[in-house]
Design an enzyme around this catalytic site. Structure first.
Site, short mmCIF file in Angstrom:
data_model
loop_
_atom_site.label_atom_id
_atom_site.label_comp_id
_atom_site.label_asym_id
_atom_site.label_seq_id
_atom_site.Cartn_x
_atom_site.Cartn_y
_atom_site.Cartn_z
N ASP A 80 0.88 -1.16 0.00
CA ASP A 80 0.00 0.00 0.00
C ASP A 80 0.92 1.22 0.00
O ASP A 80 2.12 1.11 0.26
CB ASP A 80 -0.89 -0.03 1.24
N ASP A 82 -0.03 5.09 1.13
CA ASP A 82 -0.20 6.00 2.26
C ASP A 82 -0.25 5.24 3.57
O ASP A 82 -1.09 4.37 3.77
CB ASP A 82 -1.47 6.82 2.07
N LYS A 157 -8.40 17.01 -8.02
CA LYS A 157 -7.26 17.33 -8.90
C LYS A 157 -6.36 18.37 -8.26
O LYS A 157 -5.13 18.24 -8.24
CB LYS A 157 -7.77 17.83 -10.25
N SER A 196 -2.71 1.21 -4.43
CA SER A 196 -3.25 2.26 -3.58
C SER A 196 -4.56 2.81 -4.10
O SER A 196 -4.81 2.83 -5.31
CB SER A 196 -2.22 3.40 -3.49
N THR A 197 -5.40 3.29 -3.18
CA THR A 197 -6.63 3.97 -3.58
C THR A 197 -6.36 5.43 -3.93
O THR A 197 -7.24 6.11 -4.45
CB THR A 197 -7.67 3.93 -2.44
N ASN A 199 -4.67 8.82 -5.81
CA ASN A 199 -4.47 9.22 -7.20
C ASN A 199 -3.14 8.69 -7.73
O ASN A 199 -2.12 8.73 -7.04
CB ASN A 199 -4.51 10.75 -7.27
N GLU A 200 -3.16 8.22 -8.97
CA GLU A 200 -1.96 7.60 -9.56
C GLU A 200 -0.78 8.58 -9.62
O GLU A 200 0.36 8.19 -9.38
CB GLU A 200 -2.29 7.08 -10.96
N ASP A 256 -1.39 -1.06 6.10
CA ASP A 256 -1.41 -0.40 7.41
C ASP A 256 -2.81 -0.24 7.98
O ASP A 256 -2.95 0.22 9.11
CB ASP A 256 -0.75 0.98 7.33
#
Length: 317
Positions: A80, A82, A157, A196-197, A199-200, A256
């Site tokens: 993951d 973050d 954004k 990860s969820t 933003n790329e 986490d």
């Protein structure tokens, strides 16, 4: 035949006083169990001999490295972002959300505790939408559902731009042991990915800026809207295994959070938890191992061998 490694509490006193103490890892033939530990373990863990896991090390304590003399290695190591690579949430994402709200004069501020609750929702756009649906949409927000989706997308954004600026300035450091574990995997030819969820672009910035371009070019990123359903749905981990061409059961995930753990286990993968600031008190009952962080020597908590050993060995707490 490879020898089995057991992870045990560091002392009988620690075990009797608190079942969530530091663990030490050693082979059965290297140290005999005292009768007091055996008696305590029998009373506590009766009918639970099939599989237990190492308990978490308390923050700030000197731990013992968990390593196993096993030839097994994962086919892929999936991280993951973050809270795992970087503890970004409180002083990174939260600050960037608030700066965005301030720029747009929305009259919204997410304090530390509120943001901790909002983290139970995977994805920044989903998080804002759920919050506004519950508390009421700002006066400047549009009225129609489609226009609100565009409104949320524009906020996200801008939030991502502000967050990336923090990362590029290297104001948020990598968590201890992250670079070490990734290097160990890459040296062994093990596939490494970040799932990860977030933003790329934000995830890519973390990987590139903090892990460096040489590592970054070897790490596959699965992030943001690459899947329609975000964690705790397993879609992102299923996609990662499929894209990398590996069996999910041969993958080890480092997460986490409880929602990340749920996603990894639903995908049929082993999962190690390294607790972060916002997740320390979450329920990690189904995790294969729980630590405060990965760690670098002399504070190393686990290494690549330990990750591999989860695929074939049993551990006793």
């Amino acid at each position: 035949m490879a020898s089995t490694t057991f992870c045990l509490f560091s002392s009988p006193t620690a075990l009797l006083s608190n079942t969530k103490t530091s663990i030490a890892c050693f082979k059965p033939h290297e140290r005999a169990l005292s009768s007091s530990i055996l008696a305590t373990r029998t009373s506590i863990y009766s009918n639970k001999t099939s599989r237990a896991r190492p308990m978490n090390l308390r923050n700030g304590s000197r731990g013992f490295t968990c390593s196993a003399s096993s030839s097994a290695l994962p086919s892929a190591l999936l991280f993951d972002c973050d809270g795992v690579l970087v503890d970004t949430e409180k002083d990174g994402h939260r600050v960037s959300f608030n700066d965005t709200f301030s720029e747009r004069e929305l009259g919204v501020t997410w304090d530390v505790d509120l943001y901790g609750e909002l983290l139970k929702i995977g994805g920044g756009k989903e998080r804002m939408t759920a919050y506004f649906n519950k508390t009421g949409w700002p006066a400047k927000a549009p009225k129609s559902e489609e226009e609100r989706k565009e409104f949320i997308a524009s906020l996200h954004k801008r939030k991502t731009e502000l967050f990336m600026a923090l990362i590029e300035k290297k104001l948020l450091p990598l968590r201890p042991g992250v670079a070490k574990l990734i290097d160990q995997a890459l040296e062994k030819g093990i596939k490494v990915a970040v799932c990860s969820t977030s933003n790329e672009k934000a995830v890519s910035a973390i990987v590139s800026c903090l892990l460096g371009p040489e590592r970054a070019e070897k790490i596959k990123i699965f992030a943001g809207d690459v899947v329609p359903r975000k964690k705790p749905d397993p879609a992102i981990y299923v996609l990662a295994a499929s894209t990398l061409g590996v069996d999910p059961s041969s993958c080890v995930v480092v997460e986490d959070s409880a929602i990340g753990l749920a996603a990894a286990k639903a995908a049929g993968m082993k999962c190690i938890i390294t607790k972060s600031g916002y997740t320390a008190d979450e329920d990690f009952l189904n995790a294969d191992a729980v630590f405060d962080f990965i760690g670098d020597p002399p504070e190393e908590r686990f290494d690549l061998s330990f990750c591999g050993s989860l695929l074939e060995k049993q551990y006793a707490s």
